[in-house]
Design a protein around this motif. Structure first.
Motif, PDB file in Angstrom:
ATOM      1  N   VAL A 263       0.904  -1.121  -0.010  1.00 51.93           N
ATOM      2  CA  VAL A 263       0.086  -0.136   0.188  1.00 51.93           C
ATOM      3  C   VAL A 263       0.991   1.257   0.026  1.00 51.93           C
ATOM      4  O   VAL A 263       0.795   2.244  -0.876  1.00 51.93           O
ATOM      5  N   LYS A 264       1.845   1.219   0.617  1.00 52.77           N
ATOM      6  CA  LYS A 264       2.699   2.369   0.992  1.00 52.77           C
ATOM      7  C   LYS A 264       3.323   2.618  -0.637  1.00 52.77           C
ATOM      8  O   LYS A 264       3.626   3.854  -1.027  1.00 52.77           O
ATOM      9  N   LYS A 265       3.931   1.732  -1.194  1.00 54.19           N
ATOM     10  CA  LYS A 265       4.669   1.638  -2.348  1.00 54.19           C
ATOM     11  C   LYS A 265       3.725   2.202  -3.235  1.00 54.19           C
ATOM     12  O   LYS A 265       4.062   3.054  -4.095  1.00 54.19           O
ATOM     13  N   ILE A 266       2.534   2.012  -3.380  1.00 54.76           N
ATOM     14  CA  ILE A 266       1.411   2.390  -4.398  1.00 54.76           C
ATOM     15  C   ILE A 266       1.172   3.993  -4.261  1.00 54.76           C
ATOM     16  O   ILE A 266       1.057   4.854  -4.950  1.00 54.76           O
ATOM     17  N   ARG A 267       0.788   4.195  -2.844  1.00 55.04           N
ATOM     18  CA  ARG A 267       0.682   5.628  -2.611  1.00 55.04           C
ATOM     19  C   ARG A 267       1.856   6.480  -2.910  1.00 55.04           C
ATOM     20  O   ARG A 267       1.580   7.706  -3.060  1.00 55.04           O
ATOM     21  N   ASP A 268       2.950   6.073  -2.734  1.00 57.19           N
ATOM     22  CA  ASP A 268       4.140   6.778  -2.873  1.00 57.19           C
ATOM     23  C   ASP A 268       4.418   6.956  -4.432  1.00 57.19           C
ATOM     24  O   ASP A 268       4.687   8.390  -4.678  1.00 57.19           O
ATOM     25  N   ARG A 275      -0.252  13.183  -8.168  1.00 56.40           N
ATOM     26  CA  ARG A 275      -1.639  13.070  -7.728  1.00 56.40           C
ATOM     27  C   ARG A 275      -1.641  13.069  -6.157  1.00 56.40           C
ATOM     28  O   ARG A 275      -0.631  12.735  -5.581  1.00 56.40           O
ATOM     29  N   GLY A 276      -2.983  13.203  -5.682  1.00 56.50           N
ATOM     30  CA  GLY A 276      -2.841  13.137  -4.543  1.00 56.50           C
ATOM     31  C   GLY A 276      -2.669  11.773  -3.886  1.00 56.50           C
ATOM     32  O   GLY A 276      -3.240  10.685  -4.502  1.00 56.50           O
TER      33      GLY A 276
END
Length: 468
Positions: A263-268, A275-276
């Motif tokens: 999840v962190k990798k995707i959000r980063d 993008r937000g």
């Protein structure tokens, strides 16, 4: 009782496929499983109504265009076990389900490798019209060699090239759906006898490495124009692709630690793409076995396990990895030197999988795990117990919700709606009604169209007209 802020309520998708068994090979034999009814309209309309009663965001329908024939170099095991074959077209299901629901979304899997983007964009727009904006497209690049062979190729394109091809495919779709027709092109002027103002419809003039599309879109703008973009690739290249295009991402991780890192990798990556950080909804695969009490749920789970087809599970894993597991012994582990041209994130996940003792899982353990619900975690317990565990998953991983696979269908989903959803709602952790509008607005509450910072918005008509 721990209350969850309304702004971060848990979201559910149902995970199914227009086939027998989907993620639970062998469980089609269970007397309560109805997945063999996938050929009937009634199966799908009933499921859609169940999911809408449970306020699910949508029904996510997977798809493949070939058989899982990596295991043993043959599709014999796959056919015998009913491992995602026979399989029918997912797009044909949507109109019937949309007719019996008002809010449920539909995430449809379609690959970029074998259909030209011009007619495909029309199919997307058509369904977006017919559902009043409740459609999403799960973009896949393909991973089964059998599909490539049946489409006249010797094998899939190399992994990263598949994504380069998909990048241009989406560019064409964005240009057609966002950059061809002005909002008021359809005038329906009865007195003047003009249905469409030709001056407000523009050719896209696309000429790239893989596609040449000079003309106009042949559909008028639909409620969302571009349906919600879903994506499931978690490799390095797949994450880059998601960061630019995806609005919802599905991930499969067997542990909280692996999920939190994913999840962190995707959000980063999304943030790095301008993008937000939370402009993407992330759903983790999960299988829930529940009932009125813990003992009943556990008994169900033991019953389900007795129907699992181990060889069918190995056929699935081999197809996902692009590695023939028939060459391994049941007590072997997957080594670090495996190379894959299939789903690279699956290889990484299976290599990292381990038991409570910290030892890597053997081939036998992997097959037993995948036998019920695929490779996602399995949560077993009463509705209250499951609700608490799902809240913990969200709190500890920053995931938005769950892509719920089934052990049996529609029973697994009926149980979740009856026992888990009310418990989540008691804790303020789950919606009590649908948001208004299209699927995109239901997911984000920011309107029906792609946000300005999304890649697809760069192909909107204003930019296209000024460039031409």
């Amino acid at each position: 009782m721990t209350l969850v802020p309304a702004a971060r309520q848990i979201r559910f998708n149902a995970f199914d496929m227009n086939c027998v068994g989907h993620q639970s090979p062998g469980l089609w034999r269970h007397p309560q499983d109805k997945s063999a009814d996938y050929k009937t309209i009634g199966y799908w309309t009933h499921l859609a109504k169940v999911l809408e009663e449970g306020l699910f965001d949508g029904l996510f329908i997977a798809d493949v265009l070939g058989t899982y024939d990596v295991f043993g170099g043959s599709n014999e095991v796959t056919l015998r076990a009913g491992t995602q074959v026979p399989v029918n077209d997912p797009f044909m299901l949507v109109s019937a389900m949309a007719a019996v629901t008002e809010n449920l979304g539909f995430g449809l899997t379609a690959g970029t490798a074998y259909e030209h983007p011009y007619p495909f964009a029309r199919r997307l727009a058509t369904l977006d019209h017919l559902t009043n904006g409740r459609v999403g497209w799960n973009v896949v690049t393909g991973y089964l060699p059998s599909a490539a062979r049946n489409m006249g190729q010797t094998d899939q394109m190399e992994h990263d090239e598949r994504y380069a091809h998909a990048d241009e495919y989406l560019e064409v779709v964005y240009k057609l759906l966002e950059g061809s027709w002005e909002e008021d092109a359809v005038v329906k002027d009865r007195e003047a006898g003009i249905f469409v103002d030709p001056a407000k419809v523009h050719e896209i003039g696309h000429e790239g490495k893989y596609f040449k599309v000079p003309g106009i879109a042949i559909t008028e703008p639909s409620p969302q124009r571009t349906p919600v973009i879903f994506q499931a690739g978690a490799s390095k290249r797949g994450t880059e692709f998601a960061a630019e295009n995806a609005e919802a991402v599905f991930v499969t991780c067997p542990t909280k630690e692996m999920l939190a890192a994913s999840v962190k990798k995707i959000r980063d990556a999304v943030e790095a793409a301008g993008r937000g950080r939370y402009d993407v909804r992330i759903y983790a695969m999960q299988t829930v076995v529940t009932g009125p009490d813990s003992a009943t749920a556990q008994a169900k789970f033991e019953d389900y396990k007795s129907y699992a087809d181990v060889n069918g599970a190995l056929a699935l894993i081999s197809g996902w990895m692009g590695v023939d597991l028939s060459s391994y012994g049941p007590d072997d582990v997957i080594g670090e030197n495996v190379k894959s041209n299939a789903i690279q994130s699956s290889v990484e996940t299976f290599q990292k999988a381990s038991g409570e003792d910290g030892k890597p899982w053997t081939i036998r353990q992997l097959a037993e795990w995948v036998g019920v619900g695929g490779f996602g975690p399995i949560t077993v317990g009463s509705g209250e117990e499951v609700a608490k565990k799902l809240i913990d998953w969200v709190d500890e991983t920053d995931v938005d919700g769950f892509n719920l696979a089934y052990a049996i269908t529609p029973g697994t989903f009926e149980d979740i709606v009856e026992f888990v959803v009310p418990e989540l709602q008691k804790r303020g952790a789950y919606p009590t009604k649908y948001a208004e509008g299209t699927l995109r607005n239901k997911l984000f509450g920011k309107g029906d169209r792609l946000p300005e910072q999304h890649r697809g918005a760069g192909y909107r008509l204003g930019a296209a007209v000024s460039a031409s």
